[in-house]
Scaffold this motif. Structure first.
Motif, PDB file in Angstrom:
ATOM      1  N   ILE A  57       0.860  -1.172   0.101  1.00  0.00           N
ATOM      2  CA  ILE A  57      -0.254  -0.038  -0.114  1.00  0.00           C
ATOM      3  C   ILE A  57       0.969   1.145   0.009  1.00  0.00           C
ATOM      4  N   GLN A 232      -6.281  -1.061   3.810  1.00  0.00           N
ATOM      5  CA  GLN A 232      -6.337   0.002   2.883  1.00  0.00           C
ATOM      6  C   GLN A 232      -7.932   0.728   3.043  1.00  0.00           C
ATOM      7  N   VAL A 244      -4.892   6.573  -0.731  1.00  0.00           N
ATOM      8  CA  VAL A 244      -4.337   5.416  -0.283  1.00  0.00           C
ATOM      9  C   VAL A 244      -4.637   4.365  -1.218  1.00  0.00           C
ATOM     10  N   ASN A 246      -3.715   0.635  -3.214  1.00  0.00           N
ATOM     11  CA  ASN A 246      -2.875  -0.742  -3.287  1.00  0.00           C
ATOM     12  C   ASN A 246      -2.005  -1.140  -4.463  1.00  0.00           C
TER      13      ASN A 246
END
Ligand SMILES: Nc1ncnc2c1ncn2[C@@H]1O[C@H](COP(=O)(O)OP(=O)(O)OP(=O)(O)O)[C@@H](O)[C@H]1O
Ligand SMILES: [Mg+2]
Lengths: 404, 228
Positions: A57, A232, A244, A246
Motif C-alpha cells: 500500500i 486500505q 491510499v 494498493n
C-alpha cells in the motif's frame, strides 16, 4: 460388457493407441508446463514489484499523484510513519521524500527520480541495503551521500567516491544544485528502474527542499496479501486527506500483464486441444474403418445405433482417461521439481530483467488448472469421437459385411 | 403355423444406374420347425433373399411378415430391435467379436436384451454345451478353429431365443469334417428343440441334409421340394 469391449478394443491396435495416448499425455504436460511457467513469471514479477518497489500500500498527497511535484508533500511525516507502524497488520512502513531532477557528472547528465529515504525503515520495506552490489549503505554520520543504480553508473562511468551534482526545484521554486558523493551502487531485477532512480537520505533531501519532517510517499509492507483490503479501507477512512492505493492501483500494468498472460494461456490450451482433436479423430476413424465388418455384424445381431455410438465415444474417452493421469502426473512432477529448484533463464534473461523479472523462474500451478485440464481433455475426446462415431452408425450392415 | 410369409419380393440394386434385378417376385412361406436350404447358382439372389427375410435389407417391392409383423415397413432402428428379439444370425465369417471369449460372445445379444446375469450365465453354458464347446468357453475366437467359431456363432444365434435362425453359407469356409459336424448340431437342435433354420448353401452335402430345398435361379424360385 460394453466397457469391457471398449477397453479391449483399445488394445487391439496397441501401437496406435499408445501413440495417441502419448500425444494427449504430452499435450497435457506441455499445457501444465507452459502455464505453470507463465504463472511463475507473473508471480515473480508481482512479488518483485511488491517487495522491491511498490510495497502493498502507498499513501500520497492526492495532488502529488497528478503532478509529481515536490510541493505536494505530506506534513508531519514522522507522525504518519508512527501511525502506520502501530497497525497490527503492518510489517514495516516508511515515508520518503521525492524529487524529480537532473543528475550531472563530468560524463553527462540524466533525468532521475531522487528518492530521499530513511536508511533503516527503507531497508526494512524495500531491502535497499541488500541490493548493493558495490560500496556501502548510508551512514548516519555523513551528509550528502548518494546510491546510484549499477547500470546508471556504467553509463556515466561512476565509481565509488565519484562526485555528482543533483539539480532540482526546492519548495519555493528555486533550482537547487547540490553535490553528492557516490557511496554505493545497487542493482534490482529491473534495469529501467536502476537507470532512473537514485537514493539520498530523506534528511538531506528535505533540507535542500527547504522543509523539515515532510514526505511524499508512504509505503507499507503487510504480513500478507489478504490484509490489503481491510488496511486500505481503514486508512482511507482515517486519512481522508491522503490517497491510499494498493499495489494493483499503483501499478496497473501488473493487472494488465496478468490478464494478458491468462489470455495467452487459454489460447495455448485451445491450440493444443485442437491439435489433439485431429489426432484423435484420425485414430478413431482408423479404428472404425478397420472394424467395419465387425460393426456391421454387431448391428445385424441387434446392437442399436445408440450403443454403437456410445461404444466408440467410450473407447475415445478411455484413451483420454488413460492419458490424463499420466500427463498430469508428469506435469505435476515437472512443476514440483522446478518449483523447488527453479528454472534458470539467465542465458535468455537480458530482456527479462528490463521488465522486472528474476532470472530464475519458479513455475507454480494453481490446482484449478488440473480440473480445467481434466474437463478440456474430456471435451477434446468427446469432440474427437463424434465424427468417427457418426461414421460408425451410418454404416449399413449388409453393405459393411459384403465388402471383402 | 407360418412364421415367415414373404410375398412378391423384388429387389433392384442401383435403380438409378445400371439396375441389377436380384430378385424378381419371390413368394416363400416358412413354417415353425423347418430345416430349409436356399440353393442356386452364384448370383441367383440367395444372400439378397436371406437379408430381406432377416430384416437386414429392404425389398424394392413386396412384403415380409415374421410372426405376423410386416418388417418391410419398419425403419432402421425398429429393424435392429426386431432382429435382436426375433432373428438369430450365422454368417459365413466375421460372426464373433474378436475381443470377447466364446462365452461372452454368446452372452452378448442376451445382454443387449437386458437379460439377467444369472440367465445369461446358465443359457450361454447350456448352448455352448449343446454345440460341444463346453471346454472352450473362455477362449477367444482367434484361439478357436473355423468350425469351432461357426459353432459358437450357432450358439450365439440361438441365445436370444429367436423365431428362426438364418445362416448365409455357414459352411463355406469349413472343411468337410467341420461341415458335417456343424450340420449335425444344427439338425439336432432343429429336431430336439424345434428350432427353425433357413440357410443358403452351394455344398451338395449340406443340401442333402436339408428337409426342404428351395432353388433360386435368376431371382426366381425355380423348384421347391420337401423331402419326407
Ligand atoms: N449391394 C449390391 N449392389 C449391387 N448389386 C448387388 C448387390 N448385392 C448383390 N448384388 C447383385 O445381385 C445379384 C444377387 O446377388 P446375391 O449376393 O444375392 O447372390 P447369391 O446367390 O448370394 O450369390 P453367391 O452364391 O455368389 O453368394 C448378383 O448379380 C449381385 O451381383
Ligand atoms: Mg451369397
Amino acid at each position: 460388457m460394453i466397457f469391457k469391449i471398449a477397453w479391449r478394443n483399445i488394445w487391439r491396435s496397441r501401437t496406435r493407441s499408445i501413440v495417441v495416448i502419448l500425444a494427449v499425455m504430452i499435450g497435457i504436460w506441455a499445457v501444465i508446463f507452459m502455464l505453470s511457467f507463465s504463472n511463475g513469471m507473473i508471480e515473480s514479477y508481482i512479488d518483485n514489484a511488491i517487495e522491491n518497489q511498490i510495497s502493498h500500500i502507498q499513501l500520497h498527497n492526492p495532488d502529488f499523484k497528478k503532478d509529481q511535484e515536490s510541493q505536494y508533500f505530506i506534513e508531519n511525516a514522522s507522525g504518519l510513519e508512527d501511525d502506520l507502524r502501530s497497525q497490527v497488520e503492518v510489517e514495516s512502513a516508511t515515508v520518503r521524500s521525492l524529487a524529480t531532477g537532473m543528475l550531472t557528472t563530468s560524463k553527462g547528465q540524466r533525468g532521475v527520480q531522487i528518492r530521499g529515504v530513511q536508511p533503516t525503515s527503507e531497508a526494512s520495506v524495500t531491502k535497499l541495503d541488500q541490493k548493493l552490489v558495490e560500496g556501502e549503505y548510508f551512514d548516519p554520520e555523513t551528509d550528502n551521500r548518494i546510491l546510484v543504480g549499477k547500470s546508471l553508473s556504467e553509463e556515466l562511468n561512476l565509481k565509488i567516491r565519484s562526485k555528482v551534482v543533483l539539480a532540482f526545484q526546492s519548495l519555493d521554486g528555486e533550482i537547487i544544485y547540490a553535490a553528492f558523493r557516490v557511496i554505493g551502487m545497487y542493482e534490482t531485477d529491473n534495469n529501467a528502474y536502476d537507470e532512473s532512480n537514485v537514493f539520498v537520505t530523506q534528511q538531506d533531501l528535505n533540507r535542500l527542499l527547504g522543509k523539515e519532517n515532510i514526505g511524499h510517499e508512504a509505503a507499507i509492507l503487510l504480513h500478507s496479501l489478504d490484509e490489503i483490503d481491510p488496511v486500505q479501507s481503514r486508512l482511507t477512512e482515517s486519512r481522508p486527506d491522503l490517497l491510499v492505493e494498493n499495489y494493483a492501483e499503483i501499478s496497473p500494468e501488473i493487472e494488465l500483464f496478468n490478464t494478458q498472460m491468462q489470455m495467452s494461456s487459454t489460447i495455448i490450451i485451445v491450440i493444443v486441444m485442437l491439435a489433439l482433436i485431429f489426432g484423435i479423430i484420425n485414430t478413431m476413424l482408423m479404428a472404425v474403418l478397420e472394424r467395419y465388418k465387425e460393426l456391421g455384424m454387431l448391428m445385424a445381431v441387434g446392437m442399436n445405433k445408440v450403443r454403437v455410438f456410445f461404444m466408440i465415444v467410450l473407447e475415445t474417452l478411455m484413451l483420454g482417461l488413460i492419458a490424463l493421469p499420466l500427463g498430469m502426473g508428469l506435469g505435476y512432477g515437472t512443476v514440483s521439481y522446478l518449483s523447488k529448484y527453479g528454472l534458470d533463464l539467465s542465458t535468455y534473461s537480458e530482456g527479462m530483467q528490463e521488465f522486472g523479472m528474476s532470472e530464475i523462474v519458479y513455475p507454480t500451478v494453481n490446482s484449478g488448472l488440473y480440473i480445467q485440464l481434466g474437463l478440456a481433455v474430456l471435451i477434446t475426446a468427446l469432440l474427437g469421437s463424434i465424427y468417427p462415431a457418426f461414421k460408425a452408425i451410418r454404416l449399413r450392415p449388409v453393405e459393411a459385411m459384403r465388402k471383402v | 403355423m407360418n412364421i415367415i410369409e414373404a410375398t412378391g419380393i423384388e429387389k433392384v440394386y442401383n435403380p438409378n444406374k445400371i439396375a441389377v434385378h436380384a430378385l424378381n417376385g419371390v413368394d416363400l412361406t416358412i413354417e415353425q420347425g423347418e430345416f430349409t436350404a436356399i440353393v442356386g447358382p452364384s448370383g441367383s439372389g440367395k444372400t439378397t433373399l436371406l437379408n430381406i427375410i432377416g430384416g437386414l435389407d429392404h425389398p424394392t417391392a413386396g412384403s415380409v411378415k415374421v410372426e405376423g409383423t410386416d418388417i418391410s415397413t419398419l425403419n432402421d432402428n425398429q429393424l435392429i430391435d426386431f432382429r435382436k428379439e426375433h432373428i438369430g444370425f450365422v454368417f459365413q465369417a466375421y460372426n464373433l467379436i474378436p475381443v470377447l471369449t466364446a462365452k461372452e460372445n454368446v452372452e452378448f445379444v442376451m445382454l443387449l436384451q437386458k437379460r439377467s446375469q444369472q440367465e445369461r450365465e446358465t443359457r450361454s453354458m447350456e448352448l455352448l454345451r449343446a454345440v460341444g464347446l463346453e471346454d472352450q468357453v473362455n477362449k477367444r475366437p482367434s484361439q478357436l478353429s473355423g468350425g469351432q467359431q461357426q459353432r459358437v456363432a450357432v450358439a450365439r444365434a440361438l441365445a436370444p431365443k429367436p423365431t428362426f435362425v438364418m445362416a448365409d453359407e455357414p459352411t463355406a469356409n469349413l472343411d468337410s469334417k467341420s461341415t458335417a459336424n456343424l450340420l449335425d448340431i444344427m439338425a439336432r437342435l432343429n429336431k430336439e428343440e424345434n428350432i427353425t433354420f433357413l440357410f443358403s448353401t452351394h455344398d451338395q452335402r449340406v443340401i442333402d441334409r436339408a428337409r426342404r430345398v428351395v432353388t433360386l435361379v435368376d431371382g426366381r424360385i425355380e423348384t421347391d421340394e420337401t423331402k419326407f
